[in-house]
Design an enzyme around this catalytic site. Structure first.
Site, PDB file in Angstrom:
ATOM      1  N   THR A 124       0.830  -1.197   0.000  1.00  0.00           N
ATOM      2  CA  THR A 124       0.000   0.000   0.000  1.00  0.00           C
ATOM      3  C   THR A 124       0.865   1.248   0.000  1.00  0.00           C
ATOM      4  OG1 THR A 124      -1.702  -1.215   1.187  1.00  0.00           O
ATOM      5  CG2 THR A 124      -1.837   1.168   1.318  1.00  0.00           C
TER       6      THR A 124
ATOM      7  N   THR B  38      -4.071   1.358  -2.788  1.00  0.00           N
ATOM      8  CA  THR B  38      -3.429   0.049  -2.829  1.00  0.00           C
ATOM      9  C   THR B  38      -3.868  -0.744  -4.052  1.00  0.00           C
ATOM     10  OG1 THR B  38      -2.944  -1.949  -1.526  1.00  0.00           O
ATOM     11  CG2 THR B  38      -5.207  -1.153  -1.484  1.00  0.00           C
TER      12      THR B  38
ATOM     13  N   ASP C  91      -9.402  -8.682   0.642  1.00  0.00           N
ATOM     14  CA  ASP C  91      -9.822  -7.950   1.836  1.00  0.00           C
ATOM     15  C   ASP C  91     -11.117  -8.503   2.428  1.00  0.00           C
ATOM     16  OD1 ASP C  91      -7.695  -6.307   2.047  1.00  0.00           O
ATOM     17  OD2 ASP C  91      -8.700  -4.470   1.425  1.00  0.00           O
TER      18      ASP C  91
END
Length: 306
Positions: free
Chosen positions: A189, A207, A229
């Site tokens: 990121t 990111t 995620d």
């Protein structure tokens, strides 16, 4: 390099495909990304083997960013403003308020007890964040309950003289009963802060997930791998739905916490953010403690160990 060897320091990397895309983006706006030739190449690349996906041109064309109101809460003499769910800003505020109820400021960075307090407060925060934070369009996130002063005091009281087993998630006001999270968030990121001559401030974390995202490139840029995620399991071992489970149209939970600090008169005091995937919350909190509680210059605060 043309001969297939790796680029070295001092080499010039030219990316004409990306330059062409940026020119079209400037001229056409978001349509240059979400429709047309670039969109077609994105869809084709994501559907390529191995591990082909199912994205369509219609999926891209339907995407819209969501503008959300920042979550702002008092911390020390400042107002700490963070992004709301599905970002993890509420968890950063919870952590800072738990630490506010310890003597970490008086102890300072040279005292091992400071780092013990920080670690234990972080474990408590992550237990809550992992259990409750998700896309508010799909799950009920108890934002007010997580930052309620009485709840914070109760969570801070769990910090004992020695480290114990992993803390369990608390039950803040308005909390549902979601399952135990199984998100495995990689790191990869960037963060930047801009302040212009008119006083406008941007604190932005971006990111592609992991080092090169999905490893697939279109028009000179990498496609992200943001699906990581989401929780790798939609339910826990007891069959309870996980707040961060994947679903159509759902946005994954993010550890990003691009933050802005305001003075009591609402003037700009500072901004901060970090790379680090799941550790972003701890990285930012550590730097805030060092800069504000320990009065360190920002360069030293950032350099304190994580």
């Amino acid at each position: 390099r043309p001969d297939g060897s790796l680029l070295q320091i001092g080499d010039t990397l030219r990316n004409p495909a990306y330059a062409d895309f940026l020119a079209r983006l400037a001229a056409e706006g978001p349509a240059a990304l979400y429709t047309g030739s670039t969109a077609a190449r994105i869809v084709a690349r994501t559907r390529a083997e191995p591990l082909s996906g199912s994205m369509t041109m219609a999926d891209l064309a339907r995407y819209r960013p969501v503008k959300r109101q920042a979550l702002c809460e008092p911390w020390r003499i400042y107002l700490l403003c963070v992004p709301p769910p599905p970002s993890s800003g509420v968890a950063l505020i919870e952590l800072m308020k738990i630490l506010e109820r310890t003597d970490i400021a008086a102890l300072g960075p040279a005292d091992p007890q400071s780092w013990f307090l920080f670690a234990e407060a972080s474990r408590i925060m992550y237990a809550d964040r992992d259990r409750y934070v998700g896309d508010p369009a799909f799950v009920s996130v108890p934002v007010e309950g997580l930052v309620d002063p009485s709840y914070i005091s109760g969570r801070a009281s769990l910090i004992g003289p020695v480290a114990g087993p992993p803390p369990k998630a608390g039950v803040p006001a308005g909390a549902p009963a979601p399952g135990r999270d199984r998100t495995l968030e990689p790191t990869g990121t960037s963060h930047f802060i801009i302040r212009d001559s008119d006083g406008n401030v941007v604190s932005m974390t971006t990111t592609v997930e992991s080092i090169f995202g999905s490893g697939r490139m279109v028009d000179g840029f990498f496609l992200n791998n943001q699906m990581t995620d989401f929780s790798f399991s939609p339910v826990d071992s007891e069959g309870r739905a996980v707040a961060n489970a994947v679903a159509p149209g759902k946005r994954p939970r993010s550890s990003m916490v691009p933050s802005i600090l305001l003075n009591p008169d609402r003037s700009f005091a500072g901004a901060i953010g970090s790379a680090g995937g799941n550790s972003i919350l701890a990285f930012v909190a550590k730097s805030l403690v060092a800069a504000v509680d320990w009065n360190e210059p920002m360069s030293r605060a950032l350099a304190e160990p994580n």
